[in-house]
Design an enzyme around this catalytic site. Sequence first.
Site, PDB file in Angstrom:
ATOM      1  N   CYS A 287       0.882  -1.177   0.000  1.00 51.49           N
ATOM      2  CA  CYS A 287       0.000   0.000   0.000  1.00 51.49           C
ATOM      3  C   CYS A 287       0.918   1.226   0.000  1.00 51.49           C
ATOM      4  O   CYS A 287       2.090   1.118  -0.330  1.00 51.49           O
ATOM      5  CB  CYS A 287      -0.970  -0.020   1.182  1.00 51.49           C
ATOM      6  SG  CYS A 287      -0.228   0.046   2.820  1.00 51.49           S
TER       7      CYS A 287
ATOM      8  N   HIS B  65      12.783 -19.152  19.104  1.00 49.19           N
ATOM      9  CA  HIS B  65      11.813 -18.254  18.463  1.00 49.19           C
ATOM     10  C   HIS B  65      10.444 -18.915  18.318  1.00 49.19           C
ATOM     11  O   HIS B  65       9.427 -18.235  18.309  1.00 49.19           O
ATOM     12  CB  HIS B  65      12.338 -17.786  17.104  1.00 49.19           C
ATOM     13  CG  HIS B  65      13.649 -17.076  17.220  1.00 49.19           C
ATOM     14  ND1 HIS B  65      13.774 -15.868  17.878  1.00 49.19           N
ATOM     15  CD2 HIS B  65      14.883 -17.422  16.809  1.00 49.19           C
ATOM     16  CE1 HIS B  65      15.044 -15.500  17.849  1.00 49.19           C
ATOM     17  NE2 HIS B  65      15.735 -16.426  17.215  1.00 49.19           N
TER      18      HIS B  65
HETATM   19  C1  RB5 Z   1      -4.172   5.159   0.509  1.00 48.69           C
HETATM   20  O1  RB5 Z   1      -4.208   6.492   0.128  1.00 48.69           O
HETATM   21  C2  RB5 Z   1      -3.226   4.958   1.683  1.00 48.69           C
HETATM   22  O2  RB5 Z   1      -3.837   5.400   2.831  1.00 48.69           O
HETATM   23  C3  RB5 Z   1      -2.848   3.503   1.784  1.00 48.69           C
HETATM   24  O3  RB5 Z   1      -2.219   3.104   0.622  1.00 48.69           O
HETATM   25  C4  RB5 Z   1      -1.897   3.125   2.889  1.00 48.69           C
HETATM   26  O4  RB5 Z   1      -0.778   3.940   2.902  1.00 48.69           O
HETATM   27  C5  RB5 Z   1      -2.459   2.929   4.211  1.00 48.69           C
HETATM   28  O5  RB5 Z   1      -1.790   2.603   5.162  1.00 48.69           O
END
Ligand code: RB5
Length: 149
Positions: A65, A133
């Site tokens: 993300c 672990h």
């Molecule tokens: C999306 O804009 C962004 O919030 C997402 O990709 C991420 O960074 C969330 O943690």
Amino acid sequence: MKIAIGCDHGGLEHKNAIVEHFKERGFEVSDFGIYEQISVDYPDIAVKVTSAITSGECELGILVCGTGIGMSIAANKVNGIRAAACSEHFSAKYTRLHNNSNVLCLGGRVIGVGTAIELADLFVDTAFEGGRHQRRIDKITEIEKCKEI
Ligand code: RB5
């Protein structure tokens, strides 16, 4: 090795590059999207990738993300998932060695595509060390049992 991978709109370029690279390496890749630059909610993708792991279909997963953080928060809500948001090599390696992490989360707005590929390689090429672990992982699994769902 079969690897599940997915991204939101903050990680499309990185995800596609990792998919291509893993295929070149001969891995089987389950790509849960996104496939074009549209805005999506990262938890929806995290659920798809983590389900592929908890079902046994895939061994490891990669989620991308913008920061890697939202994906890791969402993925870690799923029992049996140990997701690590990493932006440097040491953590990507040691989260496999010591945490037996099964999902690597990357930030498409934090690291470049080249680094993302290197971290993904390190992650899938490193095996869990076990030993002391494992006891710690077992304690994490015990925490999961406290969850209501
Ligand atoms: C999306 O804009 C962004 O919030 C997402 O990709 C991420 O960074 C969330 O943690």
